[in-house]
Scaffold this active site. Structure first.
Site, PDB file in Angstrom:
ATOM      1  N   ASP A 100     -55.012  20.180   4.930  1.00 46.09           N
ATOM      2  CA  ASP A 100     -54.514  19.373   6.035  1.00 46.09           C
ATOM      3  C   ASP A 100     -53.811  18.154   5.455  1.00 46.09           C
ATOM      4  O   ASP A 100     -53.779  17.950   4.242  1.00 46.09           O
ATOM      5  CB  ASP A 100     -55.643  19.028   7.010  1.00 46.09           C
ATOM      6  N   ASP A 140     -59.061  27.056  11.910  1.00 46.20           N
ATOM      7  CA  ASP A 140     -60.046  26.480  10.989  1.00 46.20           C
ATOM      8  C   ASP A 140     -61.037  25.709  11.828  1.00 46.20           C
ATOM      9  O   ASP A 140     -60.688  25.206  12.913  1.00 46.20           O
ATOM     10  CB  ASP A 140     -59.402  25.497  10.005  1.00 46.20           C
ATOM     11  N   CYS A 197     -75.497  42.495  11.635  1.00 45.89           N
ATOM     12  CA  CYS A 197     -74.789  41.708  10.623  1.00 45.89           C
ATOM     13  C   CYS A 197     -75.212  42.171   9.229  1.00 45.89           C
ATOM     14  O   CYS A 197     -76.377  42.473   8.990  1.00 45.89           O
ATOM     15  CB  CYS A 197     -75.103  40.223  10.813  1.00 45.89           C
ATOM     16  N   CYS A 208     -74.886  40.315   6.381  1.00 44.21           N
ATOM     17  CA  CYS A 208     -75.072  39.209   5.431  1.00 44.21           C
ATOM     18  C   CYS A 208     -76.509  39.184   4.926  1.00 44.21           C
ATOM     19  O   CYS A 208     -77.409  39.758   5.545  1.00 44.21           O
ATOM     20  CB  CYS A 208     -74.697  37.876   6.080  1.00 44.21           C
ATOM     21  N   CYS A 265     -79.444  38.230   7.224  1.00 40.19           N
ATOM     22  CA  CYS A 265     -79.836  39.250   8.215  1.00 40.19           C
ATOM     23  C   CYS A 265     -80.410  40.511   7.576  1.00 40.19           C
ATOM     24  O   CYS A 265     -81.264  41.161   8.168  1.00 40.19           O
ATOM     25  CB  CYS A 265     -78.633  39.614   9.083  1.00 40.19           C
ATOM     26  N   HIS A 280     -74.358  33.343   6.836  1.00 41.34           N
ATOM     27  CA  HIS A 280     -74.360  34.188   8.033  1.00 41.34           C
ATOM     28  C   HIS A 280     -73.219  33.824   8.977  1.00 41.34           C
ATOM     29  O   HIS A 280     -72.477  34.695   9.434  1.00 41.34           O
ATOM     30  CB  HIS A 280     -75.693  34.078   8.772  1.00 41.34           C
TER      31      HIS A 280
END
Lengths: 374, 374
Positions: B91, B265, B303, B305, B308, B334
């Site tokens: 940015d 974002d 999920c 990840c 999980c 996650h």
């Protein structure tokens, strides 16, 4: 005796061994990272294993208060709860109940205290400590003892040690023998050789799977600690592992292995890592120091951890200055890797009958101090 | 035009595209995790890539103050510094200088301000912002603008937007064209359609590699945000990527993709993760809630990840209650995985011309709420 210890060799007083438990084997001398509340702080458990650690320590005091031992048992035990499938040793809660809890009241029966978290009242007795460690499913259970404060008069140290020995007998009675699970007794007696001898005799009379040397690394200094280890370790049975509790600094580890210690635990690598202090082959490096701000070099060029192989000192410095969690994450990983590498080097040196030479070159290398600034 | 954008297809207003930069390609619609100070908080950078992220955002304001843009350049640029070899968007510093810095003074020339870290005085101008982003080696550089506060009168919004448009022209002038590197302009104009149109015209007259919609997600609410996106996006050139800054919540992402946005974002997945808030297919779950204390089930069974697939809700709850760093580490992982999975599902839905159906089933699933307690 339900865990096995094989003494593979020795070099002077230094020993090379192997402990076999329900959840796997541990090559000794071994360093156990501390996972106080069911997590080695700032580490994924599979990364702890990647550093070479074969066993971690869990804290009875913390886990009994939160999340609770019965809850951990309902959830399948501590291994499943924290996703660590290798051996776990749990301490007895004796140390933390004296250092953390409020309104402690110690009696022959045990210790009643107030939780440092929420003020609720609890009691730890030898029997309850053993029960909690059973619920947690610890491979190695520690006897409930009083860690004698330092300094103590010989009289106070004797009284405290004898209470711990009576508790040790109650722990042995309460412990349920199961294949692959063991109970360790803890030698007390402060820095008094006669008391240490009396404590060893008492414990050996009861009979344990392993023997810890407790009540050290509590402010007595390295010289007095080494002297106490040096007189205590040879009194212990050769065929059982010896565990020096709460140690320690890299040079403490090397010196103590030289005196015949097989196992260690300490919060130092993880706590120092969170604070920006890195163990390296050339001594401790404080990454918060401004000298690192522009340094493109790795923290320790001889280390294989991600902090050293992927990042610059400048970046690690930036993370700590900025309070970014990745700093503690990387430096914890580094320090645990450093300690495991050190233990592996010591195991090789003992196997190759060159431990004294290793210890000498280790001290020389540490004495060189950090790299010159860029 | 020195970065490429390929519009691969569309489904209603929703677009499926591909951006090609010096450090790789980005499939759109894309979500960019925020790495404010050269690290996506609580994440190893290689795990950020494992979640599916193809680009991260860095903050000019933070990096200019610490460690400093010239220092990052000396150390090889931001990619090497933070060990992220995929694209980076930075940015301009315009947003943070207004929200974080002290004693701001805004003029035609730029903004002078005091660092929120150490009180030192600094200046950001369009030219300096572009120079900093060049030093950081950003693949995508954002024009320096004023993020108009909300609410603003039409007069104040117009004045602010026109200043940003004059700054945008100076940014375009200052930007050094290089193959694989691009500059995005930022549409302002608050919630006023005429001002948004005027801003788009001004930016298109200058010509940018992509166009961001700024000044939203600043308190105007989802309805007004969607309405503004809905009128602004169609004004932008079809053949350039469109980036909605600072968004957002899962349903914001789905709604905005439906209005033709390609890039997003937001700090939400990382910040929420650190606070125990998890995005799931059935809405947001607060892991600090006592209902999870004994729950042996995974956070989100759909999920992939580590939070999980490896751990229970009971364990994640314990980590947050105990203030253990592993809680933020796992939940950040996650939430980033959740957001990347959501973007991937949206890309597939657009490719298969069923985006409207996807958006409907997404809303229904979110509306179901969390699993019943055990």
């Amino acid at each position: 005796m339900t865990i096995e210890f094989e003494l593979l060799g020795s070099d002077g007083a230094a020993r090379r061994g192997r402990i076999t438990t329900a959840h796997g084997t541990i090559e000794t001398p071994a360093f156990m990272p501390v996972g106080t509340a069911g997590t080695v702080k700032a580490m994924y458990p599979w990364h702890v294993a990647e550093t070479g650690a074969e066993i971690v320590l869990g804290n009875t005091y913390h886990l009994m208060l939160r999340p609770g031992a019965e809850r951990v048992a309902r959830l399948g035990g501590l291994h499943a709860f924290m996703q660590w499938d290798k051996p776990i040793l749990t301490d007895s809660g004796g140390y933390q109940v004296m250092s953390l809890a409020a309104l402690r009241k110690i009696s022959e029966r045990g210790v009643s205290f107030q939780s440092h978290i929420d003020g609720t009242r609890h009691e730890l007795t030898p029997e309850r400590s053993i029960e909690i460690q059973h619920l947690l499913d610890a491979d190695i259970t520690m006897a409930f003892d009083e860690c004698t404060p330092y300094p103590a008069t010989e009289e106070a140290a004797a009284e405290s040690m004898r209470l711990s020995m009576r508790w040790a007998a109650r722990c042995r009675e309460a412990f349920q023998d199961r294949h692959g699970y063991g109970l360790f007794g803890i030698v007390q007696g402060s820095v008094f050789e006669d008391l240490r001898r009396e404590s060893v005799d008492a414990l050996c009379g009861i009979g344990f799977d392993g023997y810890a040397i407790g009540g050290l690394a509590v402010g007595e200094g390295q010289e007095l600690m080494f002297r106490t280890v040096e007189v205590t370790a040879p009194l212990l049975p050769d065929d059982r592992p010896r565990y020096l509790m709460g140690v320690g600094k890299p040079d403490d580890l090397v010196g103590s292995v030289g005196h015949g210690v097989d196992m260690f635990d300490c919060v130092l690598p993880t706590r120092s890592g969170r604070n920006g202090q890195a163990f390296t082959r050339r001594g401790t490096v404080n990454l918060r120091n401004a000298r690192h701000a522009d340094d493109p070099r790795p923290l320790d060029p001889d280390c294989g951890c991600p902090a050293c192989t992927r990042f610059t000192r400048a970046y690690l410095h930036h993370l700590f200055r900025s309070g970014e969690m990745l700093g503690p994450m990387l430096l914890t990983w580094h320090n645990l890797t450093y300690d495991q590498d050190l233990m592996a080097e010591m195991r090789r040196a003992i196997e190759e009958a060159r431990f004294a030479a290793f210890a000498k070159s280790f001290a020389a290398e540490q004495g060189r101090g950090d790299l010159d600034p860029v």
